[in-house]
Design an enzyme around this catalytic site. Sequence first.
Site, PDB file in Angstrom:
ATOM      1  N   CYS A 282       4.858   0.766  -5.592  1.00 56.43           N
ATOM      2  CA  CYS A 282       4.858  -0.599  -5.041  1.00 56.43           C
ATOM      3  C   CYS A 282       5.983  -1.481  -5.563  1.00 56.43           C
ATOM      4  O   CYS A 282       6.873  -1.851  -4.804  1.00 56.43           O
ATOM      5  CB  CYS A 282       3.511  -1.261  -5.335  1.00 56.43           C
ATOM      6  SG  CYS A 282       2.139  -0.439  -4.536  1.00 56.43           S
TER       7      CYS A 282
HETATM    8  N1  LIG Z   1      -0.837   3.267  -4.645  1.00 57.00           N
HETATM    9  C1  LIG Z   1      -1.028   1.977  -4.827  1.00 57.00           C
HETATM   10  O1  LIG Z   1      -1.347   1.542  -5.928  1.00 57.00           O
HETATM   11  C2  LIG Z   1      -0.877   0.992  -3.681  1.00 57.00           C
HETATM   12  C3  LIG Z   1      -1.344  -0.313  -3.865  1.00 57.00           C
HETATM   13  C4  LIG Z   1      -1.211  -1.213  -2.839  1.00 57.00           C
HETATM   14  C5  LIG Z   1      -0.596  -0.835  -1.643  1.00 57.00           C
HETATM   15  N2  LIG Z   1      -0.133   0.437  -1.492  1.00 57.00           N
HETATM   16  C6  LIG Z   1       0.478   0.791  -0.211  1.00 57.00           C
HETATM   17  O2  LIG Z   1      -0.463   1.560   0.534  1.00 57.00           O
HETATM   18  C7  LIG Z   1       0.207   2.543   1.328  1.00 57.00           C
HETATM   19  C8  LIG Z   1      -0.326   3.919   0.972  1.00 57.00           C
HETATM   20  O3  LIG Z   1      -0.033   4.181  -0.383  1.00 57.00           O
HETATM   21  P1  LIG Z   1      -0.751   5.327  -1.226  1.00 57.00           P
HETATM   22  O4  LIG Z   1      -0.397   5.092  -2.648  1.00 57.00           O
HETATM   23  O5  LIG Z   1      -2.192   5.441  -0.837  1.00 57.00           O
HETATM   24  O6  LIG Z   1       0.040   6.605  -0.675  1.00 57.00           O
HETATM   25  P2  LIG Z   1      -0.358   8.148  -0.869  1.00 57.00           P
HETATM   26  O7  LIG Z   1       0.896   8.909  -0.746  1.00 57.00           O
HETATM   27  O8  LIG Z   1      -1.216   8.297  -2.086  1.00 57.00           O
HETATM   28  O9  LIG Z   1      -1.294   8.444   0.380  1.00 57.00           O
HETATM   29  C9  LIG Z   1      -0.831   8.445   1.694  1.00 57.00           C
HETATM   30  C10 LIG Z   1      -1.542   9.547   2.442  1.00 57.00           C
HETATM   31  O10 LIG Z   1      -1.151   9.472   3.811  1.00 57.00           O
HETATM   32  C11 LIG Z   1      -1.029  10.804   4.310  1.00 57.00           C
HETATM   33  N3  LIG Z   1      -0.183  10.747   5.506  1.00 57.00           N
HETATM   34  C12 LIG Z   1       1.155  10.600   5.597  1.00 57.00           C
HETATM   35  N4  LIG Z   1       1.530  10.513   6.875  1.00 57.00           N
HETATM   36  C13 LIG Z   1       0.400  10.610   7.613  1.00 57.00           C
HETATM   37  C14 LIG Z   1       0.122  10.593   9.007  1.00 57.00           C
HETATM   38  N5  LIG Z   1       1.107  10.419   9.903  1.00 57.00           N
HETATM   39  N6  LIG Z   1      -1.143  10.739   9.399  1.00 57.00           N
HETATM   40  C15 LIG Z   1      -2.149  10.910   8.504  1.00 57.00           C
HETATM   41  N7  LIG Z   1      -1.957  10.930   7.175  1.00 57.00           N
HETATM   42  C16 LIG Z   1      -0.698  10.767   6.740  1.00 57.00           C
HETATM   43  C17 LIG Z   1      -0.460  11.581   3.139  1.00 57.00           C
HETATM   44  O11 LIG Z   1      -0.723  12.963   3.272  1.00 57.00           O
HETATM   45  C18 LIG Z   1      -1.204  10.942   1.963  1.00 57.00           C
HETATM   46  O12 LIG Z   1      -2.403  11.624   1.668  1.00 57.00           O
HETATM   47  C19 LIG Z   1       1.694   2.365   1.031  1.00 57.00           C
HETATM   48  O13 LIG Z   1       2.233   1.510   1.996  1.00 57.00           O
HETATM   49  C20 LIG Z   1       1.706   1.667  -0.313  1.00 57.00           C
HETATM   50  O14 LIG Z   1       2.864   0.885  -0.510  1.00 57.00           O
HETATM   51  C21 LIG Z   1      -0.280   1.377  -2.493  1.00 57.00           C
END
Ligand SMILES: NC(=O)c1ccc[n+]([C@@H]2O[C@H](COP(=O)([O-])OP(=O)(O)OC[C@H]3O[C@@H](n4cnc5c(N)ncnc54)[C@H](O)[C@@H]3O)[C@@H](O)[C@H]2O)c1
Length: 442
Positions: A282
């Site tokens: 992030c």
């Molecule tokens: N990790 C954090 O602490 C956090 C906090 C706030 C916001 N975010 C935001 O949330 C979003 C997700 O982050 P995350 O950390 O959960 O990511 P992550 O990589 O842990 O999870 C994303 C998931 O999406 C799946 N994926 C990718 N493309 C896909 C598709 N087309 N269809 C279905 N599944 C798909 C991946 O396989 C993965 O399991 C990002 O935009 C991130 O910036 C993350």
Amino acid sequence: MIGNESAVHSHATALAEKISNRTARVGIIGLGYVGLPLAVEFAKAGFNVTGIDLSEGKVSQLNAGRSYIQDVPTTEVEALVEAGRLRATRDFSVIAELDTINICVPTPLRKTKDPDMSYIVSACEEAAKYFHPGMLVILESTTYPGTTEEVMLPILSSPGMEAGRDFFLCFSPERVDPGNAQYNTRNIPKVVGGITPACTEMGVCFYAQALQTVVPVGSTQVAEMVKLLENTFRMINIGLVNELAIMCDRMGINVWEVIDAAKTKPFGFMPFYPGPGLGGHCIPIDPFYLSWKTRQAGIEARFIELAGYINGQMPEFTVEKIQNALNDHGKALNGSRVHVLGVAYKADLDDVRESPALDIIHLLNRRHATVTYSDPHVPVVHVDGLALCAQPTLPAVADADCVVIVTNHAAFDYDAVVANAKLIIDTRNALRWAKSPKIIRL
Ligand SMILES: NC(=O)c1ccc[n+]([C@@H]2O[C@H](COP(=O)([O-])OP(=O)(O)OC[C@H]3O[C@@H](n4cnc5c(N)ncnc54)[C@H](O)[C@@H]3O)[C@@H](O)[C@H]2O)c1
């Protein structure tokens, strides 16, 4: 009621009723750090939840009742899967059976620091194939202001399918803080903004079923900007304090003592801490979504660029400190053994995305140091195309010419580290209690 009004009424009323009596079928696209906890919260609230992910591994682990995210207990996943309230699939056609979809896919930066929208676009295009009237779609991935309306709305709209009437589209930023024992998906207030007031109302109705506090805002753009303000605020303040750490280093002042004393001011000050560089999915990334978007409007996001530059220098600054400390002990970095304590980007987590430890190991490799690491949460890391395996901490600490604390995991035995190490660079003030000439603080 006639025409449009009756359509709004019929779809909105039917969906709100299903959501309120928890018979709505909930879908979560992307089952990572954000999506899995969210899926579990809605399943715990009594909904039938289907997660959709491209990863075979995640889908099969979830269906076997196992959690792969540290903050989500396996016992919870197991109970919900057994009760038939939570399942996962790679098959997007299940969307035809769902009433709501939350999209929680990654939003990385391209090498050029431009937003990579491909995950959102592809998830949305898949959803559009099985989209049907009366659905609620909420984007949770962090992104630039305008994404929901400019990118998602055209994909989901079609003749006869109008947002706010035939379907409901919102943005709701995810604020989850992995590893935070006090705040979690359930008790972090949830901001939500819709394309129309009817969309916002539906988003509020949805989240209110499973989360403690919902904060409606006037548009998707406001909701998108809220997240970027929060993360830009952190990134810039960390940049400021990192610059202060560099200044203090040159002036021989203990920056940690300065911050501890400054934070006794009961108003108008909030402590941020310096470190070896930004990490995680992030803070190092999200502000560049904003600067990319504002550049299109002819505005240069100067604070963001400057903080990005300073934060980006911190791994190099850390390696310089290692080099100087070794020189002071009559050794060169070239050929010395350096042991890195902690490679995750944050204490007590297993996540190495954007971790400054990877940059530090890379810079040390380039200067021909022999690098080892230990991390109770990360068994293997890949740097410079090579896999590096975690070593047992104390023998490696004793063997090293210099130990560098990059991540202050609680599991490390710091007394033993101080007792066994020859020289320690502490980038986290993990050894605040220890007084020894062999400890050099950032
Ligand atoms: N990790 C954090 O602490 C956090 C906090 C706030 C916001 N975010 C935001 O949330 C979003 C997700 O982050 P995350 O950390 O959960 O990511 P992550 O990589 O842990 O999870 C994303 C998931 O999406 C799946 N994926 C990718 N493309 C896909 C598709 N087309 N269809 C279905 N599944 C798909 C991946 O396989 C993965 O399991 C990002 O935009 C991130 O910036 C993350």
